[in-house]
Design a protein around this motif. Sequence first.
Motif, PDB file in Angstrom:
ATOM      1  N   THR A 131       1.305  52.927   3.463  1.00  0.00           N
ATOM      2  CA  THR A 131       2.580  53.363   4.019  1.00  0.00           C
ATOM      3  C   THR A 131       3.161  52.304   4.942  1.00  0.00           C
ATOM      4  OG1 THR A 131       1.842  55.656   3.923  1.00  0.00           O
ATOM      5  CG2 THR A 131       3.723  55.174   5.343  1.00  0.00           C
ATOM      6  N   SER A 137       3.439  57.983  -3.029  1.00  0.00           N
ATOM      7  CA  SER A 137       2.408  58.994  -2.864  1.00  0.00           C
ATOM      8  C   SER A 137       1.745  58.870  -1.502  1.00  0.00           C
ATOM      9  CB  SER A 137       1.345  58.846  -3.952  1.00  0.00           C
ATOM     10  OG  SER A 137       1.935  58.735  -5.225  1.00  0.00           O
ATOM     11  N   ARG A 186       2.792  57.566   1.233  1.00  0.00           N
ATOM     12  CA  ARG A 186       3.664  57.969   2.344  1.00  0.00           C
ATOM     13  C   ARG A 186       3.695  59.490   2.480  1.00  0.00           C
ATOM     14  NH1 ARG A 186       8.119  55.723   5.770  1.00  0.00           N
ATOM     15  NH2 ARG A 186       8.540  57.606   6.952  1.00  0.00           N
ATOM     16  N   SER A 187       3.900  60.178   1.355  1.00  0.00           N
ATOM     17  CA  SER A 187       3.989  61.635   1.467  1.00  0.00           C
ATOM     18  C   SER A 187       2.649  62.217   1.892  1.00  0.00           C
ATOM     19  CB  SER A 187       4.453  62.236   0.140  1.00  0.00           C
ATOM     20  OG  SER A 187       3.386  62.358  -0.760  1.00  0.00           O
ATOM     21  N   GLU A 235       2.255  61.623   5.632  1.00  0.00           N
ATOM     22  CA  GLU A 235       3.038  62.595   6.402  1.00  0.00           C
ATOM     23  C   GLU A 235       2.380  63.961   6.352  1.00  0.00           C
ATOM     24  OE1 GLU A 235       7.100  62.639   5.253  1.00  0.00           O
ATOM     25  OE2 GLU A 235       7.496  60.607   6.010  1.00  0.00           O
ATOM     26  N   SER A 255      12.743  59.555   5.507  1.00  0.00           N
ATOM     27  CA  SER A 255      13.281  60.887   5.251  1.00  0.00           C
ATOM     28  C   SER A 255      13.058  61.801   6.419  1.00  0.00           C
ATOM     29  CB  SER A 255      12.587  61.477   4.038  1.00  0.00           C
ATOM     30  OG  SER A 255      11.235  61.772   4.324  1.00  0.00           O
TER      31      SER A 255
END
Lengths: 143, 143, 143, 143
Positions: free
Chosen positions: C24, C81, C83-84, C87, C143
């Motif tokens: 990330t 992937s 990054r999500s 988070e 985001s």
Amino acid sequence: MPVDPHSHVPIYEQIVEHIHGRITAGVFRPDEPLPSIRALAIELLVNPNTVQRAYQELERQGVAYTQKGLGVFVAANGAISARSMSEASVCERFEQGIDLARAAGLGDPTIRRLFDRSLHEVRETSSRHSTNGPSLPGEEASS
Amino acid sequence: MPVDPHSHVPIYEQIVEHIHGRITAGVFRPDEPLPSIRALAIELLVNPNTVQRAYQELERQGVAYTQKGLGVFVAANGAISARSMSEASVCERFEQGIDLARAAGLGDPTIRRLFDRSLHEVRETSSRHSTNGPSLPGEEASS
Amino acid sequence: MPVDPHSHVPIYEQIVEHIHGRITAGVFRPDEPLPSIRALAIELLVNPNTVQRAYQELERQGVAYTQKGLGVFVAANGAISARSMSEASVCERFEQGIDLARAAGLGDPTIRRLFDRSLHEVRETSSRHSTNGPSLPGEEASS
Amino acid sequence: MPVDPHSHVPIYEQIVEHIHGRITAGVFRPDEPLPSIRALAIELLVNPNTVQRAYQELERQGVAYTQKGLGVFVAANGAISARSMSEASVCERFEQGIDLARAAGLGDPTIRRLFDRSLHEVRETSSRHSTNGPSLPGEEASS
DNA sequence: GTGGTCTAGACCACA
DNA sequence: GTGGTCTAGACCACG
């Protein structure tokens, strides 16, 4: 000897397929416990870690679930999953063989002949885990 | 994709089976040269070392022989050996599948159904390297 | 010290989150190799098996892929992937804390105060892996 | 679901935190008895042994004391200890999340955004054991 | 050199 | 007793 240490397919994966088969054959039923890791390790003459990895994979597949301190159990829909995965494993082998045969220029009649020969040969050698009798629940007459 | 890097069977062994098939299909003929290690490595998207190991194995089997500086050639009786080994590979896969199916309690009718399904599925996907037509020498009319 | 052997979360999972973070943060980029298992094991002072398990999990998640003999690489969509998942890990911790706070009868203002305090405390202690500077690619303004 | 068997934090520790919360929320008050081991085990769907271990831990912390034959009681200064420990637990989670976020190169604005999202998400899912109203003694207006 | 698997044996949390 | 994780060290296939 349900596991072959000399096979190219990893032992833990052989165990996974083995369990799939036992569930499909109705030996292990939903919400009933699988053999304990240690017990199965002894039975199969492998290291407990190897069995554990197999069980972990079964859990990931949704075929089994773990209750801490109690054991590993067949999932509610484990029989369905196991059956479809068993069939997938079988077909995978068949398709590999068919691919090889086609690549060798063999035609369908020849391929069928080889398959029939295999079917009969395995029948004789098949004094393996003869869990399969004519009176077991849930098999024969499938999709 | 004659070689599957995700398969559990070693790549060099897949290459050996691949060559067996090409010889059986009459693509490679006795006393003719096999593709150079480099060329085959590129064709199969594989490391030359791996191809070399496969060629070594073929030589060990008596299917091929090396002429230093010239390349690797199909042995005189290579077609016969290759054919029997190809069939053995095919049957091995079939028997593995049948073993799995039996262990899952599936009966012969079910097994045949799965085999037929595989036979038809592979037919469709079979836009592979169809270097071989249906009328090549040495196939169709197996032992 | 990106891994804490005394934590309740397994080391291999800490490694997974660690890699998620590095991807990330743009340290590891798609189609570039991750550190070798052995190298990372040495760097993190853990057993290679533990790293391998982490890498295996990353592959299962689609964040990385393996090329035999070459190493493990960040998948094409691995950054997304990762990054999500990063988070998600962060929010999971936050939600656990919020759950605990709510269960203790604390109200939102109190919870916010605790969070702010944590945010400032961590800032001071944060001479950790200060890979994060103001000029790294792909972060800040998400985001 | 005050106890999550899939969490990595041991169940007995989750129970300890749970009790801290109930005491902080004023549900359990100093010199009043905690639920019996058996009762809490049933309420939390957990093995009595596990509850007992949690109670032992609470006693070790000075939050509770045992009167043989009578049960386990909240200590005189149990409310104070519990409150600080509850807050510590909350902040621990927050700091873990913040650490992860920083390691991923996320900046404070992003982190706050994630926190706010978590705060709102938990609010909706928060039809938990709302035994505590907004106006119980000892909360709101933290240290 | 790389990753993949297996073993032996240890410690922990949980029932 | 159960499963879950970790370590140390081995062997194999592949580059």
